[in-house]
Design a protein around this motif. Structure first.
Motif, PDB file in Angstrom:
ATOM      1  N   SER A   5      19.825 -27.464  17.070  1.00  0.00           N
ATOM      2  CA  SER A   5      20.507 -28.702  17.439  1.00  0.00           C
ATOM      3  C   SER A   5      19.703 -29.941  17.090  1.00  0.00           C
ATOM      4  CB  SER A   5      20.832 -28.719  18.938  1.00  0.00           C
ATOM      5  OG  SER A   5      19.632 -28.748  19.695  1.00  0.00           O
ATOM      6  N   GLY A   6      18.496 -29.768  16.571  1.00  0.00           N
ATOM      7  CA  GLY A   6      17.681 -30.910  16.172  1.00  0.00           C
ATOM      8  C   GLY A   6      18.189 -31.533  14.877  1.00  0.00           C
ATOM      9  N   ARG A  22      27.376 -16.953   8.743  1.00  0.00           N
ATOM     10  CA  ARG A  22      27.446 -16.891  10.199  1.00  0.00           C
ATOM     11  C   ARG A  22      26.096 -17.393  10.695  1.00  0.00           C
ATOM     12  NH1 ARG A  22      27.142 -11.501  13.981  1.00  0.00           N
ATOM     13  NH2 ARG A  22      27.483 -12.565  15.975  1.00  0.00           N
ATOM     14  N   VAL A  23      26.109 -18.324  11.645  1.00  0.00           N
ATOM     15  CA  VAL A  23      24.858 -18.908  12.133  1.00  0.00           C
ATOM     16  C   VAL A  23      24.742 -18.685  13.635  1.00  0.00           C
ATOM     17  CG1 VAL A  23      23.507 -21.025  12.397  1.00  0.00           C
ATOM     18  CG2 VAL A  23      24.894 -20.683  10.337  1.00  0.00           C
ATOM     19  N   ILE A  24      23.600 -18.127  14.026  1.00  0.00           N
ATOM     20  CA  ILE A  24      23.233 -17.993  15.427  1.00  0.00           C
ATOM     21  C   ILE A  24      22.018 -18.888  15.601  1.00  0.00           C
ATOM     22  CG2 ILE A  24      22.427 -16.436  17.238  1.00  0.00           C
ATOM     23  CD1 ILE A  24      23.705 -14.124  15.584  1.00  0.00           C
ATOM     24  N   GLY A  25      22.077 -19.803  16.565  1.00  0.00           N
ATOM     25  CA  GLY A  25      20.987 -20.756  16.708  1.00  0.00           C
ATOM     26  C   GLY A  25      20.451 -20.841  18.111  1.00  0.00           C
ATOM     27  N   THR A  26      19.132 -21.030  18.218  1.00  0.00           N
ATOM     28  CA  THR A  26      18.524 -21.237  19.523  1.00  0.00           C
ATOM     29  C   THR A  26      18.535 -22.721  19.858  1.00  0.00           C
ATOM     30  OG1 THR A  26      16.268 -21.424  18.641  1.00  0.00           O
ATOM     31  CG2 THR A  26      17.025 -19.219  19.294  1.00  0.00           C
ATOM     32  N   HIS A  32      24.564 -26.108  23.946  1.00  0.00           N
ATOM     33  CA  HIS A  32      25.433 -24.997  23.547  1.00  0.00           C
ATOM     34  C   HIS A  32      26.775 -25.498  23.005  1.00  0.00           C
ATOM     35  CE1 HIS A  32      23.489 -21.229  25.496  1.00  0.00           C
ATOM     36  NE2 HIS A  32      22.563 -22.078  25.108  1.00  0.00           N
ATOM     37  N   ASP A  33      27.417 -26.403  23.727  1.00  0.00           N
ATOM     38  CA  ASP A  33      28.713 -26.904  23.270  1.00  0.00           C
ATOM     39  C   ASP A  33      28.581 -27.637  21.943  1.00  0.00           C
ATOM     40  OD1 ASP A  33      30.090 -25.813  25.396  1.00  0.00           O
ATOM     41  OD2 ASP A  33      30.041 -27.666  26.587  1.00  0.00           O
ATOM     42  N   VAL A  43      22.331 -19.546  21.416  1.00  0.00           N
ATOM     43  CA  VAL A  43      21.501 -18.681  22.249  1.00  0.00           C
ATOM     44  C   VAL A  43      20.448 -19.598  22.858  1.00  0.00           C
ATOM     45  CG1 VAL A  43      19.761 -16.851  22.224  1.00  0.00           C
ATOM     46  CG2 VAL A  43      21.857 -16.582  20.893  1.00  0.00           C
ATOM     47  N   THR A  44      20.214 -19.485  24.144  1.00  0.00           N
ATOM     48  CA  THR A  44      19.206 -20.316  24.786  1.00  0.00           C
ATOM     49  C   THR A  44      17.822 -19.906  24.304  1.00  0.00           C
ATOM     50  OG1 THR A  44      20.604 -20.595  26.729  1.00  0.00           O
ATOM     51  CG2 THR A  44      18.257 -21.070  27.008  1.00  0.00           C
TER      52      THR A  44
END
Length: 154
Positions: A5-6, A22-26, A32-33, A43-44
């Motif tokens: 999110s940066g 497909r992207v999974i991000g911390t 999250h939203d 993902v936290t």
């Protein structure tokens, strides 16, 4: 993706999604939203994040991009599939990690312009300050915690 999110991370998410990844991000829970609006799965970050990524991608992820640094990459590689590409803009020199450097490439820059012109590439603005309040903007930047970029208008 670590730090999705940066500033750099959110652009990387958008570029990857535009190419069909497909992207999974911390991210922190508050983001999250925001990450979902970019088309990624949040993902936290922190303890157990690699395990949560593995829940979403049981065979592991094909690539890991670290935009955070500070040693988070060591845990994140546990979410990677065998042979995955692991890169960082923040932990240059970590074992087995490809450093990411920016280079001037006309084709890449043209592709970014096309994404922006199509409305598919956005920069999150966290706060806007008039020029006469530039000192306040600097204090806000130093304090941290502003989601998005701080912009000074002229």
């Amino acid at each position: 993706m670590l730090g999705a999110s940066g500033g750099v991370g959110s652009l990387a998410v958008q570029i990857a999604r535009s190419r069909g990844a497909r992207v999974i991000g911390t991210v922190s829970p508050r983001d999250h939203d925001y990450l979902r609006t970019l088309g990624a799965e949040p993902v936290t970050y922190g303890h157990g994040a690699a395990g949560h990524v593995r829940e979403l991608a049981p065979d592991g992820v094909d690539a890991v991009l670290d935009t955070v640094g500070g040693g988070v990459l060591a845990a994140a590689v546990h979410a990677a599939a065998p042979g995955a590409r692991v890169a960082s803009i923040a932990d240059i020199g970590a074992p087995g990690v490809a450093p990411v450097f920016c280079r001037m490439d006309r084709a890449d820059l043209t592709a970014l312009v096309e994404l922006a012109e199509a409305g598919e590439l956005h920069v999150r603005i966290g706060a806007t300050y008039p020029l006469e309040r530039a000192a306040d903007a600097q204090r806000a930047l130093a304090a941290g915690g502003t989601p998005g970029k701080i912009v000074i208008t002229g």
